[in-house]
Design a protein around this motif. Sequence first.
Motif: not given
Length: 279
Positions: A103-122
């Motif tokens: 769950e912590s990883l999912a929350k991190l990815l969601d929070a980062y994806a909401a950032e303006p200009g967020a990169a695609t995370v592989e």
Amino acid sequence: MDIRELRYFVALAEELHFGRAAERLGITQPPLSRAVAGLERRLGVRLLERTSRKVTLTEAGTVLLSEARAILGAVAAAERRTRQAARPGPRLVLAVKSGTGGESLAKLLDAYAAEPGAATVELLLCEAHQHQEALRSGEADVALLHLPFDSTDGLDTEPLYTEGQVAVLPASHPLAGRSRLRLAEVTALPELPPARWPDPGGGYPQGPGAEVRNLTQLFQLIALSRTTVTLPESAATDLRRDLVAVPVLDAPPVTTVIAWPPHSRHRAVADLIRVAVGP
């Protein structure tokens, strides 16, 4: 020093065995010996102590190993980012151990994806120690590591959270009904010797426990009453129904950190770290 020599030296310094290092590099031993000897001559220091029985690093060799890992990681990262520059949009690679984060990883990815200009995370899902090596080799930009199990030597880190550990047992085991355990109770079960994880060189410590590399394999062996393990609480969420997680009161706490190479200048990495650490 050239890159080839540094690769040869790092392989030998990590394996501490000429035969294994040569096999890992896909070469024979003589060119490996010549390359390391030439490196020592040019630097004017001994990097390794060699006897008929073992190879050990000198103090100078230990310093060069740390520096060489950073250099090779920077070169690999530069090569990968150069290739990525030809693809549309910024990208970064996050290495995590398979089955961890949850769950912590999912929350991190969601929070980062909401950032303006967020990169695609592989996501790069790794087995034991592979996420550390992916970071050092430049295959990954950033990684989630777990202290005290993973080494952060030569890396920059920020702590994210700390949690306790649980013992994972077959649901049919007599201890599975307990509300808590002591570490000595878990490690002293003759019928369930603790699982053995590989070290960074790929070898396993001596012992009777099963040799494992990932959580899927581990949980199958526990369900078959072949082994047991203590793990961070988050790694034991959503267990299969034939397994039980019991808190271990005196097990050392586990701290998850976000780690990256100190030479990194990737804006997306800085943004991901900022989001992960929070205000």
